[in-house]
Design a protein around this motif. Structure first.
Motif, mmCIF file in Angstrom:
data_model
loop_
_atom_site.group_PDB
_atom_site.id
_atom_site.type_symbol
_atom_site.label_atom_id
_atom_site.label_comp_id
_atom_site.label_asym_id
_atom_site.label_seq_id
_atom_site.Cartn_x
_atom_site.Cartn_y
_atom_site.Cartn_z
ATOM 1 N N GLY A 170 77.790 54.470 -3.580
ATOM 2 C CA GLY A 170 79.084 54.609 -2.936
ATOM 3 C C GLY A 170 79.044 55.413 -1.663
ATOM 4 N N SER A 171 78.022 56.262 -1.504
ATOM 5 C CA SER A 171 77.901 57.046 -0.275
ATOM 6 C C SER A 171 76.439 57.427 -0.072
ATOM 7 N N SER A 172 76.038 57.535 1.195
ATOM 8 C CA SER A 172 74.673 57.908 1.547
ATOM 9 C C SER A 172 74.710 58.982 2.614
ATOM 10 N N PRO A 173 73.817 59.965 2.572
ATOM 11 C CA PRO A 173 73.790 60.986 3.622
ATOM 12 C C PRO A 173 73.591 60.397 5.009
ATOM 13 N N GLN A 174 72.994 59.225 5.081
ATOM 14 C CA GLN A 174 72.783 58.591 6.376
ATOM 15 C C GLN A 174 74.110 58.370 7.101
ATOM 16 N N ASN A 175 75.182 58.091 6.341
ATOM 17 C CA ASN A 175 76.494 57.869 6.943
ATOM 18 C C ASN A 175 77.131 59.158 7.455
ATOM 19 N N VAL A 207 67.413 69.464 3.647
ATOM 20 C CA VAL A 207 68.240 68.983 2.537
ATOM 21 C C VAL A 207 69.334 68.082 3.099
ATOM 22 N N MET A 208 69.504 66.909 2.477
ATOM 23 C CA MET A 208 70.595 66.003 2.816
ATOM 24 C C MET A 208 71.211 65.514 1.511
ATOM 25 N N VAL A 209 72.503 65.768 1.328
ATOM 26 C CA VAL A 209 73.179 65.365 0.098
ATOM 27 C C VAL A 209 74.484 64.657 0.439
ATOM 28 N N ALA A 210 74.878 63.727 -0.428
ATOM 29 C CA ALA A 210 76.170 63.051 -0.309
ATOM 30 C C ALA A 210 76.837 63.068 -1.672
ATOM 31 N N GLY A 211 78.143 63.310 -1.685
ATOM 32 C CA GLY A 211 78.878 63.378 -2.944
ATOM 33 C C GLY A 211 79.805 64.580 -2.954
ATOM 34 N N SER A 212 80.405 64.841 -4.102
ATOM 35 C CA SER A 212 81.383 65.915 -4.238
ATOM 36 C C SER A 212 80.870 67.009 -5.162
ATOM 37 N N GLY A 213 81.174 68.264 -4.797
ATOM 38 C CA GLY A 213 80.866 69.382 -5.677
ATOM 39 C C GLY A 213 79.403 69.768 -5.718
ATOM 40 N N ASN A 214 78.685 69.608 -4.614
ATOM 41 C CA ASN A 214 77.256 69.938 -4.605
ATOM 42 C C ASN A 214 77.024 71.407 -4.256
ATOM 43 N N ARG A 215 75.851 71.936 -4.674
ATOM 44 C CA ARG A 215 75.501 73.334 -4.456
ATOM 45 C C ARG A 215 74.117 73.417 -3.804
ATOM 46 N N ILE A 216 74.069 74.097 -2.649
ATOM 47 C CA ILE A 216 72.797 74.328 -1.954
ATOM 48 C C ILE A 216 72.706 75.827 -1.722
ATOM 49 N N ARG A 217 71.803 76.500 -2.429
ATOM 50 C CA ARG A 217 71.855 77.960 -2.403
ATOM 51 C C ARG A 217 70.472 78.584 -2.549
ATOM 52 N N ASP A 218 70.318 79.748 -1.901
ATOM 53 C CA ASP A 218 69.135 80.599 -2.045
ATOM 54 C C ASP A 218 67.843 79.879 -1.628
ATOM 55 N N GLY A 232 68.267 61.273 17.300
ATOM 56 C CA GLY A 232 69.626 61.774 17.460
ATOM 57 C C GLY A 232 69.647 63.272 17.298
ATOM 58 N N PRO A 233 70.822 63.896 17.283
ATOM 59 C CA PRO A 233 70.894 65.345 17.115
ATOM 60 C C PRO A 233 70.221 65.778 15.810
ATOM 61 N N PRO A 234 69.227 66.630 15.860
ATOM 62 C CA PRO A 234 68.542 67.046 14.630
ATOM 63 C C PRO A 234 69.410 67.988 13.803
ATOM 64 N N VAL A 235 69.222 67.924 12.481
ATOM 65 C CA VAL A 235 70.003 68.710 11.529
ATOM 66 C C VAL A 235 69.056 69.266 10.465
ATOM 67 N N ALA A 236 69.117 70.557 10.204
ATOM 68 C CA ALA A 236 68.273 71.131 9.154
ATOM 69 C C ALA A 236 68.868 70.905 7.770
ATOM 70 N N LEU A 237 70.196 71.031 7.633
ATOM 71 C CA LEU A 237 70.862 70.888 6.333
ATOM 72 C C LEU A 237 72.141 70.073 6.538
ATOM 73 N N LEU A 238 72.258 68.951 5.837
ATOM 74 C CA LEU A 238 73.409 68.063 5.992
ATOM 75 C C LEU A 238 74.108 67.878 4.654
ATOM 76 N N SER A 239 75.427 68.103 4.646
ATOM 77 C CA SER A 239 76.230 67.903 3.443
ATOM 78 C C SER A 239 77.359 66.938 3.768
ATOM 79 N N TYR A 240 77.378 65.800 3.073
ATOM 80 C CA TYR A 240 78.357 64.742 3.316
ATOM 81 C C TYR A 240 79.218 64.578 2.069
ATOM 82 N N GLY A 241 80.480 65.010 2.160
ATOM 83 C CA GLY A 241 81.376 64.942 1.011
ATOM 84 C C GLY A 241 82.079 66.263 0.778
ATOM 85 N N PRO A 242 83.145 66.262 -0.027
ATOM 86 C CA PRO A 242 83.993 67.439 -0.192
ATOM 87 C C PRO A 242 83.476 68.455 -1.215
#
Length: 323
Positions: A170-175, A207-218, A232-242
């Motif tokens: 339903g969703s991909s970090p690429q988007n 790290v690249m994640v897509a979805g809701s309620g994810n945790r990226i820590r420490d 394209g513009p480089p990104v170290a950490l990408l979070s896609y979703g609420p």
């Protein structure tokens, strides 16, 4: 006189065909996908074994073995695969018992794939302090996962194009990538991914994640902001979703392509996300670097972060932060 009999059980070898992966399922920018698409001769070896073993025509996944603390040890079947194949297809707790190294010769055209593939929900992957190490290629990724409630922790990934990529159908970090137009058809399920206590060294995307309620820590992230490699513009950490929480991560950025912009953290469609206690440091000139970029994200909270970047934040017209 009574006698006791032992009944033997025949062992069964499961033959598993590795699934094909589409471009829509791979995150990390257009060029990374193009590299993933190139098929070439590759060499992969665990540190404790030598290369050069014969391969079989029919691929199969080596059965996971029980280790201590009730986890199943992932192992690479060298006789079946000439390239990385550490795969998870069912829920459970898994772990590594050694470092793995993958080297692609600079004389090859490119290398594509990922070291560990997860196609299941409710998976806990404990690196146990071990390392996935890549050299000579940016087209290879560390961990790629499709499912829900996947947790990855306690290890290192070095030299990957994309360190960890997690999504659900339903969703991909690429988007969610900065150069891509906003996709209003993506559906964000409650994925609940956790990436914690991981170290990333010399990666393009940590790290690249897509979805809701994810945790990226420490996590500790060392990222190369190469705009040419990421197309394209480089990104170290990408979070896609609420409703994500991005907490207590330490990011070190370097080698930004002159004249381009690069993001430590990029959030898209990230309503209600909290980024707290993160530290971003730039090794060379901070020109063009951005601490947090927001796209189509409302009510985002930024608390007690430290950004050694040219800009702390960059918001588009459809984004807002909580006061």
């Amino acid at each position: 006189m009574n006698s006791k009999h032992a009944i033997g059980v025949a062992a069964i070898l499961l033959i598993t065909v590795m699934p094909r992966v589409s471009a829509d399922e791979i995150g990390g920018g257009q060029l990374v996908w193009l590299l993933l698409s190139e098929g070439i001769k590759q060499q992969f070896r665990p540190r404790s074994v030598t290369s050069g073993q014969d391969t079989q025509s029919a691929p199969r996944v080596a059965p996971a073995q029980k280790g201590s603390n009730e986890c199943e040890v992932l192992q690479w079947d060298r006789k079946a695969f000439r390239k990385p194949s550490l795969a998870i297809f069912r829920p459970g707790k898994y772990c590594l018992d050694q470092d793995y190294e993958f080297n692609c010769s600079i004389f090859d055209h490119g290398c594509g794939g990922k070291m560990i593939e997860i196609r299941a929900s409710n998976v806990d992957l404990d690196f146990r302090g071990h390392t996935l190490r890549l050299s000579g290629t940016r087209g290879y990724g560390g961990v790629w996962g499709l499912g829900q409630n996947i947790r990855i922790h306690n290890g290192r990934i070095e030299g990957a194009g994309a360190g960890i990529t997690l999504m659900n159908r339903g969703s991909s970090p690429q988007n969610g990538y900065p150069s891509r137009p906003l996709n209003t058809e993506d559906v964000f399920t409650d994925t609940g991914f956790v990436v914690e206590r991981m170290e990333f060294s010399d990666v393009l995307f940590a790290v690249m994640v897509a979805g809701s309620g994810n945790r990226i820590r420490d996590n500790v992230i060392d990222a190369t902001l190469d705009a040419k490699a990421s197309s394209g513009p480089p990104v170290a950490l990408l979070s896609y979703g609420p409703s994500a929480r991005i907490e207590r991560n330490t990011l070190r950025l370097h080698d930004l392509t002159p004249g381009s912009n690069g993001y430590a953290i990029y959030l898209r469609s990230a309503d209600g996300t909290v980024a707290e206690g993160n530290t971003v440091r730039v090794d060379d000139t901070p020109t063009g670097t951005i601490g947090v970029g927001l796209s189509n994200s409302k009510g985002v909270s930024l608390r007690r972060n430290r950004f050694d970047t040219e800009k702390s934040t960059e918001l588009d017209g459809s984004s807002s932060m909580q006061q």
